[in-house]
Design a protein around this motif. Structure first.
Motif, PDB file in Angstrom:
ATOM      1  N   SER A 314       0.847  -1.193   0.000  1.00  0.00           N
ATOM      2  CA  SER A 314       0.000   0.000   0.000  1.00  0.00           C
ATOM      3  C   SER A 314       0.881   1.240   0.000  1.00  0.00           C
ATOM      4  O   SER A 314       2.078   1.173   0.270  1.00  0.00           O
ATOM      5  CB  SER A 314      -0.928   0.023   1.215  1.00  0.00           C
ATOM      6  N   LYS A 315       0.255   2.369  -0.280  1.00  0.00           N
ATOM      7  CA  LYS A 315       0.951   3.649  -0.255  1.00  0.00           C
ATOM      8  C   LYS A 315       0.221   4.583   0.702  1.00  0.00           C
ATOM      9  O   LYS A 315      -0.971   4.377   1.014  1.00  0.00           O
ATOM     10  CB  LYS A 315       1.003   4.255  -1.657  1.00  0.00           C
ATOM     11  N   PRO A 316       0.902   5.609   1.196  1.00  0.00           N
ATOM     12  CA  PRO A 316       0.281   6.511   2.182  1.00  0.00           C
ATOM     13  C   PRO A 316      -1.065   7.077   1.752  1.00  0.00           C
ATOM     14  O   PRO A 316      -1.977   7.202   2.570  1.00  0.00           O
ATOM     15  CB  PRO A 316       1.330   7.614   2.330  1.00  0.00           C
ATOM     16  N   PHE A 322      -4.018   9.346   6.726  1.00  0.00           N
ATOM     17  CA  PHE A 322      -3.107  10.221   5.986  1.00  0.00           C
ATOM     18  C   PHE A 322      -3.895  11.229   5.152  1.00  0.00           C
ATOM     19  O   PHE A 322      -3.603  12.428   5.162  1.00  0.00           O
ATOM     20  CB  PHE A 322      -2.201   9.371   5.090  1.00  0.00           C
ATOM     21  N   ARG A 323      -4.907  10.738   4.456  1.00  0.00           N
ATOM     22  CA  ARG A 323      -5.702  11.609   3.574  1.00  0.00           C
ATOM     23  C   ARG A 323      -6.406  12.706   4.361  1.00  0.00           C
ATOM     24  O   ARG A 323      -6.519  13.845   3.911  1.00  0.00           O
ATOM     25  CB  ARG A 323      -6.730  10.788   2.795  1.00  0.00           C
ATOM     26  N   GLU A 324      -6.885  12.361   5.527  1.00  0.00           N
ATOM     27  CA  GLU A 324      -7.651  13.329   6.318  1.00  0.00           C
ATOM     28  C   GLU A 324      -6.765  14.208   7.195  1.00  0.00           C
ATOM     29  O   GLU A 324      -7.261  15.088   7.899  1.00  0.00           O
ATOM     30  CB  GLU A 324      -8.670  12.577   7.194  1.00  0.00           C
ATOM     31  N   GLY A 325      -5.473  13.966   7.169  1.00  0.00           N
ATOM     32  CA  GLY A 325      -4.549  14.794   7.935  1.00  0.00           C
ATOM     33  C   GLY A 325      -4.505  14.488   9.418  1.00  0.00           C
ATOM     34  O   GLY A 325      -3.900  15.237  10.197  1.00  0.00           O
ATOM     35  N   LYS A 326      -5.140  13.375   9.829  1.00  0.00           N
ATOM     36  CA  LYS A 326      -5.137  13.030  11.253  1.00  0.00           C
ATOM     37  C   LYS A 326      -3.775  12.484  11.689  1.00  0.00           C
ATOM     38  O   LYS A 326      -3.444  12.503  12.875  1.00  0.00           O
ATOM     39  CB  LYS A 326      -6.231  11.993  11.539  1.00  0.00           C
ATOM     40  N   CYS A 327      -3.011  11.977  10.723  1.00  0.00           N
ATOM     41  CA  CYS A 327      -1.668  11.470  10.998  1.00  0.00           C
ATOM     42  C   CYS A 327      -0.675  12.379  10.295  1.00  0.00           C
ATOM     43  O   CYS A 327      -0.699  12.506   9.059  1.00  0.00           O
ATOM     44  CB  CYS A 327      -1.542  10.034  10.495  1.00  0.00           C
ATOM     45  N   GLN A 330       3.783  16.069  13.212  1.00  0.00           N
ATOM     46  CA  GLN A 330       3.612  16.663  14.532  1.00  0.00           C
ATOM     47  C   GLN A 330       2.774  15.784  15.447  1.00  0.00           C
ATOM     48  O   GLN A 330       2.910  15.825  16.675  1.00  0.00           O
ATOM     49  CB  GLN A 330       2.947  18.050  14.409  1.00  0.00           C
ATOM     50  N   ASN A 331       1.914  14.975  14.854  1.00  0.00           N
ATOM     51  CA  ASN A 331       1.062  14.079  15.621  1.00  0.00           C
ATOM     52  C   ASN A 331       1.016  12.717  14.924  1.00  0.00           C
ATOM     53  O   ASN A 331      -0.004  12.314  14.377  1.00  0.00           O
ATOM     54  CB  ASN A 331      -0.357  14.658  15.749  1.00  0.00           C
ATOM     55  N   PRO A 332       2.142  11.991  14.901  1.00  0.00           N
ATOM     56  CA  PRO A 332       2.184  10.720  14.179  1.00  0.00           C
ATOM     57  C   PRO A 332       1.344   9.647  14.852  1.00  0.00           C
ATOM     58  O   PRO A 332       1.374   9.499  16.067  1.00  0.00           O
ATOM     59  CB  PRO A 332       3.671  10.358  14.203  1.00  0.00           C
ATOM     60  N   VAL A 333       0.613   8.902  14.037  1.00  0.00           N
ATOM     61  CA  VAL A 333      -0.199   7.807  14.558  1.00  0.00           C
ATOM     62  C   VAL A 333       0.588   6.496  14.497  1.00  0.00           C
ATOM     63  O   VAL A 333       0.689   5.769  15.478  1.00  0.00           O
ATOM     64  CB  VAL A 333      -1.519   7.684  13.778  1.00  0.00           C
ATOM     65  N   GLU A 341      12.643   8.519   7.623  1.00  0.00           N
ATOM     66  CA  GLU A 341      12.814   7.660   6.453  1.00  0.00           C
ATOM     67  C   GLU A 341      11.554   6.866   6.134  1.00  0.00           C
ATOM     68  O   GLU A 341      11.548   6.081   5.180  1.00  0.00           O
ATOM     69  CB  GLU A 341      13.989   6.711   6.678  1.00  0.00           C
ATOM     70  N   GLY A 342      10.503   7.048   6.927  1.00  0.00           N
ATOM     71  CA  GLY A 342       9.255   6.348   6.679  1.00  0.00           C
ATOM     72  C   GLY A 342       8.526   6.950   5.490  1.00  0.00           C
ATOM     73  O   GLY A 342       8.541   8.157   5.262  1.00  0.00           O
ATOM     74  N   MET A 343       7.843   6.100   4.730  1.00  0.00           N
ATOM     75  CA  MET A 343       7.194   6.553   3.506  1.00  0.00           C
ATOM     76  C   MET A 343       6.132   7.610   3.779  1.00  0.00           C
ATOM     77  O   MET A 343       5.993   8.582   3.032  1.00  0.00           O
ATOM     78  CB  MET A 343       6.579   5.362   2.769  1.00  0.00           C
ATOM     79  N   CYS A 344       5.377   7.455   4.854  1.00  0.00           N
ATOM     80  CA  CYS A 344       4.325   8.427   5.163  1.00  0.00           C
ATOM     81  C   CYS A 344       4.924   9.799   5.491  1.00  0.00           C
ATOM     82  O   CYS A 344       4.409  10.835   5.055  1.00  0.00           O
ATOM     83  CB  CYS A 344       3.468   7.943   6.330  1.00  0.00           C
ATOM     84  N   ASN A 345       6.004   9.797   6.254  1.00  0.00           N
ATOM     85  CA  ASN A 345       6.662  11.045   6.614  1.00  0.00           C
ATOM     86  C   ASN A 345       7.188  11.747   5.362  1.00  0.00           C
ATOM     87  O   ASN A 345       7.011  12.961   5.188  1.00  0.00           O
ATOM     88  CB  ASN A 345       7.808  10.755   7.578  1.00  0.00           C
ATOM     89  N   VAL A 346       7.808  10.989   4.473  1.00  0.00           N
ATOM     90  CA  VAL A 346       8.366  11.558   3.245  1.00  0.00           C
ATOM     91  C   VAL A 346       7.257  12.080   2.339  1.00  0.00           C
ATOM     92  O   VAL A 346       7.350  13.172   1.775  1.00  0.00           O
ATOM     93  CB  VAL A 346       9.223  10.514   2.507  1.00  0.00           C
ATOM     94  N   TRP A 347       6.191  11.304   2.195  1.00  0.00           N
ATOM     95  CA  TRP A 347       5.093  11.734   1.324  1.00  0.00           C
ATOM     96  C   TRP A 347       4.376  12.960   1.901  1.00  0.00           C
ATOM     97  O   TRP A 347       3.858  13.786   1.151  1.00  0.00           O
ATOM     98  CB  TRP A 347       4.097  10.587   1.118  1.00  0.00           C
TER      99      TRP A 347
END
Length: 357
Positions: A314-316, A322-327, A330-333, A341-347
């Motif tokens: 899957s992708k972020p 991710f889409r809704e900005g809840k993660c 500043q507030n990682p889930v 280096e995590g894909m979600c952080n980079v995206w």
């Protein structure tokens, strides 16, 4: 000012044409296992110039992301001891264990930049300092000389992983389709290109060791596409930094300090021979404190698909959080947003595959 050698737009255009002309008609998945590669791929919009049937995905290349809940729970167990100060990297205090994180005002948890910093802390403390160290072979090479000095008032709680066994596991897996690998540049400076060659031969999958500049990555993708369906071998496209046998001195030091063991990876499970455990019992916090944490389900909050992202399934943008900005950073889930280096952080910082008109 002269254009930087590895960012020349004209050369990039030529590589783009080579990629377009050499891409097969079928869908192709190229996996890399390096968070720095993901940052470069996103920063320079490399996915936007790839043919639509070429999927460039990140696998388990973020050390923070693959640290299992078991090891976080062990760190939590140590942080509750009155005779211990737990030292670790800043990212790790945000990574969920099976039920909680190391954050929350714990007085016995200190953030450091390196194992050497933790050793210096131990020299000035009455309590023992336990360093919770994570990483791949690149980071293990920095731990080895520090641990060889057998520091006093100090022990090591490790979650150190080896990349080639993880690649072997993924290629054996029926869950993930991988047609080619971009091998990680940083790890390869330590281990060299040699460990990937048996994988190419065994699975008939092309592997190219890639650097991090945009032309490095475009060159390596072009080479992989030319090899798919024909010459499945390993090529070193990062010769200015990577030798065939790697950094032999670093490997020698690592061999003195660590022994190869099976290891648990978050989102994947146990992978044979994929871990590095410290040999010296007196410096091994697991043995010294007889830690009792057991692997438990948990650590992935409801709605988080980090486990699937780690596997390249899957992708972020497929994650509702991710889409809704809840993660967000500043507030990682989940851990894929925690690690830089995590894909979600980079995206979150760059976007994954922007549309360029």
């Amino acid at each position: 000012m002269k254009e930087l050698e590895f960012r020349d737009p004209k050369r990039a255009q030529k590589f783009s044409e080579i990629i377009q002309n050499s891409a097969p008609e079928e869908n192709i998945t190229i996996m890399h296992v390096c968070g720095t590669h993901e940052s470069s791929i996103c920063e320079y919009g490399i996915r936007s110039i790839l043919p639509d049937n070429i999927d460039l995905v990140e696998g388990p290349g973020c050390p923070v992301c693959v640290t299992p809940t078991l090891h976080v729970d062990e760190a939590l167990e140590l942080s509750e001891r009155k005779d211990v100060i737990l030292a670790t990297f800043g990212d790790m205090v945000k990574v969920p264990g099976s039920s909680e994180k190391l954050t929350g005002g714990r007085k016995n948890v200190q953030i450091v930049y390196s194992a050497a910093d933790a050793v210096e802390m131990a020299k000035n403390e009455s309590k023992e300092v336990v360093f919770f160290g994570i990483g791949f072979e690149t980071t293990a090479a920095t731990y080895a000389p520090v641990l060889l000095e057998e520091p006093k008032n100090f022990s090591f709680l490790g979650s150190v992983k080896r990349i080639p066994p993880a690649m072997n596991f993924l290629l054996n897996s029926e869950e993930v389709k991988i047609d080619a690998f971009l091998a990680p540049g940083h790890v390869s400076t330590i281990i060299g290109a040699k460990p990937y060659r048996p994988l190419s031969e065994k699975f008939e999958v092309p592997i190219v060791v890639a650097g991090f500049e945009p032309l490095d990555i475009l060159s390596s993708v072009a080479k992989l596409l030319k090899m798919i369906g024909s010459d499945a071998c390993t090529e070193n496209d990062y010769e200015r930094a990577v030798k065939e046998k790697g950094n032999e001195k670093a490997l020698e030091l690592m061999d003195q300090v660590f022994e190869v063991t099976d290891a648990t990876w978050r989102g994947i499970g146990k992978i044979p021979d994929s871990g590095l455990e410290i040999k010296e019992d007196e410096l091994n916090a697991r043995k010294k404190y007889d830690l009792e944490a057991e692997e438990k389900r948990g650590g992935v909050p409801s709605g988080c698909i980090c486990d699937e992202i780690i596997l390249g399934k899957s992708k972020p943008e497929m994650c509702k959080l991710f889409r809704e900005g809840k993660c967000n950073p500043q507030n990682p889930v989940g851990p894929c947003m925690v690690g830089s280096e995590g894909m979600c952080n980079v995206w979150y910082e760059y976007g994954g595959r922007p549309e360029i008109e």
